[in-house]
Design an enzyme around this catalytic site. Structure first.
Site, PDB file in Angstrom:
ATOM      1  N   ILE A  43       1.166  -2.968  -8.027  1.00  0.00           N
ATOM      2  CA  ILE A  43       0.517  -4.250  -8.297  1.00  0.00           C
ATOM      3  C   ILE A  43       0.784  -4.687  -9.738  1.00  0.00           C
ATOM      4  O   ILE A  43       0.287  -4.080 -10.701  1.00  0.00           O
ATOM      5  CB  ILE A  43      -0.996  -4.170  -8.036  1.00  0.00           C
ATOM      6  CG1 ILE A  43      -1.254  -3.585  -6.633  1.00  0.00           C
ATOM      7  CG2 ILE A  43      -1.635  -5.548  -8.186  1.00  0.00           C
ATOM      8  CD1 ILE A  43      -0.572  -4.329  -5.500  1.00  0.00           C
ATOM      9  N   GLU A 101       9.881  -8.660  -3.105  1.00  0.00           N
ATOM     10  CA  GLU A 101       9.685  -9.787  -2.190  1.00  0.00           C
ATOM     11  C   GLU A 101      10.454  -9.608  -0.888  1.00  0.00           C
ATOM     12  O   GLU A 101      10.915 -10.564  -0.274  1.00  0.00           O
ATOM     13  CB  GLU A 101      10.089 -11.132  -2.843  1.00  0.00           C
ATOM     14  CG  GLU A 101       9.626 -11.339  -4.265  1.00  0.00           C
ATOM     15  CD  GLU A 101       8.118 -11.444  -4.387  1.00  0.00           C
ATOM     16  OE1 GLU A 101       7.408 -10.710  -3.673  1.00  0.00           O
ATOM     17  OE2 GLU A 101       7.643 -12.226  -5.203  1.00  0.00           O
ATOM     18  N   GLU A 131       0.843  -1.189   0.000  1.00  0.00           N
ATOM     19  CA  GLU A 131       0.000   0.000   0.000  1.00  0.00           C
ATOM     20  C   GLU A 131       0.882   1.244   0.000  1.00  0.00           C
ATOM     21  O   GLU A 131       2.082   1.156   0.279  1.00  0.00           O
ATOM     22  CB  GLU A 131      -0.917  -0.006   1.229  1.00  0.00           C
ATOM     23  CG  GLU A 131      -1.885  -1.167   1.242  1.00  0.00           C
ATOM     24  CD  GLU A 131      -2.904  -1.089   2.375  1.00  0.00           C
ATOM     25  OE1 GLU A 131      -2.872  -0.088   3.123  1.00  0.00           O
ATOM     26  OE2 GLU A 131      -3.719  -2.015   2.488  1.00  0.00           O
TER      27      GLU A 131
END
Length: 387
Positions: free
Chosen positions: A156, A365, A126
């Site tokens: 995203i 990641e 976010e």
């Protein structure tokens, strides 16, 4: 001990390399510059079954072992890292759905996702919460047999092409500790209130989109709750990131390999003072450093993948591989640029793209600083053993 591939893995790598060299390498630079989405390459990857590499055969996938899984990302990133990104989030989410989903969720979603007929990604980050996932603000309030989802997500991948998107939410914002109130919802992207607001401009990682998403009071059916139980979202997401780090390590090795190949080829062809620059010791030392770190990164990545194939958790191993391989990709691309001299700064040569793509591998990641803390915690707790 070495990491000799079996016959099936060798044949698979050969097919991947042929695909990359024929379909990706010739167009990567041009398509990246023009911002062209690689539709034809995506269709070819569908035909090869690459959208189903983490999906079991019973749901239509090919369920690769983790070493072969890593090979996919290494070979694709050698050609164009953005292409590997299209598959990365998709297959991470398929793995998560298979591992944590209800049987109905798996039967409904995985067959279409495995063929690439449907696409997916993962909605974690976010604007105010990246590494600190417990700090997310997206909420899902229960309303009868639905959840009302409100919030925003950013960075995203596949957002514009996803049919369903696993989204990390807070189903109980008051829970202490916060992770006990976190869940994942499998959100149908056609539902009213789901809006892709914009594509983010990026230094590298072109070819696939990275978007900001608005979730505006979306009514999501309660049966979209991953696994059917609230409060498991953070654990589900972190389990997916474990194999995601193998993906990043593989991509990093692919970038480093491309940098090495470009540097060695250029050094052999470029002449200065009447001889190939590969004959100069200064260039030879750079090539030796790139090759040594590349081989170490590759072996560490295969080691982590083979440990995952044994059925054990590989938080430390995958963290080490991701950390070392991504730093190697950054260094290799920079040294390849230096070997190219002025031409390394030109968009006519591949090394400037590699130099722009590599830094993302140290962020994606989980940042490399986070990887170091993951490794250290495993060592201190005794769950990770070296030697």
């Amino acid at each position: 001990m070495d990491f000799t591939f079996d016959e099936q893995q060798l044949a698979f790598r050969k097919a991947l390399r042929h695909f990359v060299d024929k379909e990706i390498v010739p167009v990567a630079n041009e398509w990246e510059k023009s911002g062209r989405y690689p539709t034809e390459i995506v269709e070819h990857m569908k035909a090869m079954g690459l959208f189903g590499i983490t999906t079991p055969e019973e749901y239509g996938g090919i369920d690769l072992d983790k070493v072969s899984f890593t090979l996919v990302y290494e070979e694709l990133a050698r050609g164009w890292m953005g292409i590997a990104g299209i598959l990365g989030s998709h297959n991470l989410s398929c793995w998560m759905i298979n591992r944590h989903g209800t049987e109905e969720q798996k039967q409904t979603l995985l067959p279409k996702l495995a063929t690439g007929e449907w696409r997916t990604g993962i909605g974690l980050t976010e604007p105010g919460a990246g590494t600190d996932l417990q700090g997310i603000r997206t909420t899902a309030r229960r309303d009868g047999d639905h959840y009302i989802v409100s919030g925003a997500k950013t960075w995203i991948t596949n957002a514009r092409h996803a049919n369903v998107l696993p989204v990390l939410v807070k189903t109980d914002p008051s829970a202490e500790p916060a992770h006990k109130g976190m869940s994942i919802l499998l959100i149908d992207t056609t539902l009213p209130g789901f809006e892709v607001q914009r594509d983010l401009g990026k230094l590298g990682y072109k070819g696939t989109e990275s978007c900001e998403i608005l979730l505006d009071d979306i009514r999501v059916p309660a049966d979209a709750l991953l696994g059917g139980t609230e409060g498991r979202g953070l654990q589900q997401a972190l389990s997916g990131l474990e194999i995601g780090r193998l993906n990043i390590a593989g991509r990093s090795v692919g970038i480093a390999q491309a940098a090495y190949d470009a540097a060695l080829s250029y050094a052999r062809e470029r002449t200065a003072f009447g001889q190939p620059i590969a004959d100069f010791q200064a260039i030879q030392l750079k090539l030796a450093d790139i090759a040594t770190h590349l081989q170490a990164a590759r072996l560490m990545t295969y080691w982590a993948a083979s440990q995952a194939d044994s059925g054990k958790r590989v938080d430390m191993e995958a963290g080490m591989a991701k950390y070392f391989a991504s730093e190697t990709a950054i260094t290799a691309s920079l040294e390849a640029m230096r070997i190219h001299g002025g031409y390394g700064y030109s968009t006519e040569f591949v090394v400037e793209r590699l130099y722009r793509d590599a830094p993302l591998m140290s962020i994606g990641e989980g940042t490399n600083d986070i990887m170091r803390t993951v490794i250290a915690k495993a060592l201190v707790s005794g769950s990770g053993v070296i030697g």
